[in-house]
Design a protein around this motif. Structure first.
Motif, PDB file in Angstrom:
ATOM      1  N   PRO A 342       0.806  -1.224   0.000  1.00 42.24           N
ATOM      2  CA  PRO A 342       0.000   0.000   0.000  1.00 42.24           C
ATOM      3  C   PRO A 342       0.834   1.267   0.000  1.00 42.24           C
ATOM      4  O   PRO A 342       0.396   2.306  -0.485  1.00 42.24           O
ATOM      5  N   GLU A 343       2.057   1.197   0.537  1.00 36.48           N
ATOM      6  CA  GLU A 343       2.892   2.388   0.597  1.00 36.48           C
ATOM      7  C   GLU A 343       3.388   2.806  -0.779  1.00 36.48           C
ATOM      8  O   GLU A 343       3.704   3.973  -0.999  1.00 36.48           O
ATOM      9  N   LEU A 385      -9.846  -2.669  12.247  1.00 35.87           N
ATOM     10  CA  LEU A 385      -8.828  -3.682  12.016  1.00 35.87           C
ATOM     11  C   LEU A 385      -9.453  -5.027  11.675  1.00 35.87           C
ATOM     12  O   LEU A 385     -10.578  -5.329  12.066  1.00 35.87           O
ATOM     13  N   VAL A 386      -8.694  -5.826  10.929  1.00 38.91           N
ATOM     14  CA  VAL A 386      -9.103  -7.182  10.603  1.00 38.91           C
ATOM     15  C   VAL A 386      -8.597  -8.113  11.692  1.00 38.91           C
ATOM     16  O   VAL A 386      -7.403  -8.148  11.982  1.00 38.91           O
ATOM     17  N   GLN A 391     -12.694 -13.736   7.888  1.00 32.59           N
ATOM     18  CA  GLN A 391     -12.968 -13.729   6.463  1.00 32.59           C
ATOM     19  C   GLN A 391     -13.659 -12.424   6.072  1.00 32.59           C
ATOM     20  O   GLN A 391     -14.282 -11.762   6.910  1.00 32.59           O
ATOM     21  N   PHE A 392     -13.538 -12.082   4.776  1.00 28.20           N
ATOM     22  CA  PHE A 392     -14.145 -10.826   4.322  1.00 28.20           C
ATOM     23  C   PHE A 392     -15.663 -10.849   4.464  1.00 28.20           C
ATOM     24  O   PHE A 392     -16.290  -9.818   4.714  1.00 28.20           O
ATOM     25  N   ALA A 393     -16.258 -12.043   4.320  1.00 29.13           N
ATOM     26  CA  ALA A 393     -17.709 -12.161   4.475  1.00 29.13           C
ATOM     27  C   ALA A 393     -18.157 -11.789   5.886  1.00 29.13           C
ATOM     28  O   ALA A 393     -19.308 -11.371   6.098  1.00 29.13           O
ATOM     29  N   ASP A 394     -17.263 -11.935   6.878  1.00 30.39           N
ATOM     30  CA  ASP A 394     -17.578 -11.530   8.251  1.00 30.39           C
ATOM     31  C   ASP A 394     -17.139 -10.096   8.510  1.00 30.39           C
ATOM     32  O   ASP A 394     -17.779  -9.364   9.277  1.00 30.39           O
ATOM     33  N   ASP A 434      -5.133  -5.802   1.847  1.00 33.27           N
ATOM     34  CA  ASP A 434      -3.827  -5.302   2.264  1.00 33.27           C
ATOM     35  C   ASP A 434      -3.461  -5.754   3.679  1.00 33.27           C
ATOM     36  O   ASP A 434      -2.298  -5.884   4.027  1.00 33.27           O
ATOM     37  N   SER A 435      -4.489  -5.964   4.509  1.00 32.46           N
ATOM     38  CA  SER A 435      -4.248  -6.365   5.898  1.00 32.46           C
ATOM     39  C   SER A 435      -4.100  -7.860   6.056  1.00 32.46           C
ATOM     40  O   SER A 435      -3.523  -8.325   7.027  1.00 32.46           O
ATOM     41  N   ALA A 436      -4.651  -8.619   5.095  1.00 34.58           N
ATOM     42  CA  ALA A 436      -4.637 -10.089   5.223  1.00 34.58           C
ATOM     43  C   ALA A 436      -3.222 -10.641   5.074  1.00 34.58           C
ATOM     44  O   ALA A 436      -2.441 -10.151   4.297  1.00 34.58           O
TER      45      ALA A 436
END
Length: 436
Positions: A342-343, A385-386, A391-394, A434-436
């Motif tokens: 991301p940077e 935050l993740v 999961q993305f669905a949650d 990006d966080s995963a």
């Protein structure tokens, strides 16, 4: 060897007027060639280069082309071809490839036309044509429209193309634009399609997932006693699914209600047998490139390499520098060669008055710069935050209200709710990846 241009782009012109040296010959000019353009396509066919389409845009107007030219690699001369039959309408950014039988395939592309003053309407083409040289008649070509069978790609532009093994043409990603009079929204894609010219058939590229994990689970299931499996199935069928409702409070205080249908757990901890066929259950979520357009593809030794591209988040355009690889023989999963950073992502957006004011304030002195930097740090949003293993669905239902509010601030108060929601989901997915 066949060559394919994968995406349209702006290429720089020559820096000098020096002649070009090719095999001892000097090529100063070649009359009868195509006009200046971009977004055209070109392939190698025998001892010629065949060029099709493209567009030219000036400050006042634009024009799209559907003409065909041939460049002779022996005489270094251009000639315009006049194929018989009905060919493609003017367009740019199409797929152009050579079939094993020696014909040239044209698929898709993009064009626009002016519907009224200062209003243009774009068209994403999904038709397909075959350009074939007539046997025994040198320089004579004919257009034929074809209608392939199978699972065809949805209409799109900005897709990328490469030659896969067995002379199949591979198509990846792109963007499907939804245009209104004064707005343009795009759904970016990361799907994969193959075109088999021998069978005149499209088919979707489906990833199988990692096989090693599946086999381990199958062996573990077979090792269980038959009686235990029968008892487990009987107990599971006796329990009906139940609805679980829970409320989650987000960081901004918004209460989100989440409904789930759960099956009551049985005494056995073994998963149901049908989970063996799910690649996500067997080896975790599949790794895939983020949806994008204008990526670059290359195939070497049966492996597909994908680099870069761009996608949009609201009014911003993000250019990517990640790198992926896929074994086209196994079709199991993408391998990440270089992760997205991301940077280093470049956000392309127009400079507005706020940016100008910030630049003027920066000239006021060191104290102003320090105050501005500290205020920007204080105002930088802290995204939800993740959590580990989430999961993305949650993640999306838990944080959706936050991203909707952020997207609405970015898009403006006059933006439509459908557009705001789409931007919010895109921003949430980008942050999650990006966080995963």
């Amino acid at each position: 060897m066949n060559s394919i241009s994968t995406t349209s782009g702006r290429t720089p012109g020559p820096r000098s007027k020096s002649p070009v040296h090719l095999r001892g010959a000097v090529l100063t000019r070649s009359p009868g060639g195509p006009s200046g353009r971009s977004g055209h396509r070109m392939v190698a066919w025998k001892r010629q280069l065949i060029l099709f389409g493209g567009f030219h845009e000036s400050t006042r107007d634009y024009i799209y082309y559907n003409d065909v030219y041939a460049f002779d690699l022996d005489t270094f001369t251009w000639s315009k071809l006049s194929p018989s039959g009905t060919g493609p309408t003017p367009r740019s950014g199409c797929q152009m490839s050579v079939t094993p039988q020696g014909s040239i395939v044209i698929y898709g592309g993009y064009s626009k036309q002016r519907v009224k003053k200062d209003v243009d309407k774009g068209t994403q083409h999904s038709d397909m044509f075959l350009l074939k040289s007539e046997e025994g008649r040198e320089g004579r070509w004919v257009w034929t429209r074809i209608n392939p069978s199978g699972t065809k790609p949805t209409p799109r532009s900005g897709f990328s193309v490469a030659m896969a093994p067995n002379s199949q043409t591979l198509l990846f990603g792109g963007v499907c634009d939804e245009e209104e009079e004064e707005s343009l929204e795009g759904d970016f894609l990361n799907d994969l399609y193959f075109y088999d010219a021998t069978k005149n058939r499209w088919f979707a590229g489906q990833l199988k997932g990692p096989k090693a994990e599946k086999r381990k689970r199958r062996r573990g299931t077979k090792a269980e006693p038959e009686g235990a499996n029968e008892q487990e199935c009987g107990e599971a069928s006796a329990q009906a699914p139940r609805e679980v409702v829970r409320e989650v409070v987000t960081e901004d205080g918004t209460v989100v209600t989440i409904k789930q249908m759960l099956t009551a757990p049985g005494p056995s901890k073994q998963p149901p047998p049908d989970e063996d066929d799910s690649p996500e259950e067997a080896g975790g979520p599949l790794v895939e490139p983020r949806p994008r357009s204008n990526a670059m593809l290359a195939v070497k030794h049966g492996r597909l390499y994908l680099f870069g591209g761009m996608f949009e988040a609201g009014e911003r355009q993000v250019t990517l520098s990640d790198f992926y690889c896929l074994d086209l023989h196994k079709m199991d999963q993408w391998t990440v060669l270089v992760e997205a950073d991301p940077e280093t992502q470049e956000w392309l957006e127009e400079t507005d008055s706020e940016d100008s004011d910030a630049a003027e304030g920066a000239e006021g002195g060191e104290e102003d710069e320090e105050d501005e930097d500290s205020s920007e740090e204080d105002q930088e949003p802290q995204h939800p935050l993740v959590t580990p293993g989430e999961q993305f669905a949650d993640y999306l239902p838990r944080t959706e209200q936050y991203w909707v509010r952020l997207a609405r601030d970015d898009a403006g108060s006059e933006a439509k709710e459908k557009r705001v929601l789409k931007v919010a989901h895109a921003m949430a997915k980008a942050f999650f990846d990006d966080s995963a």
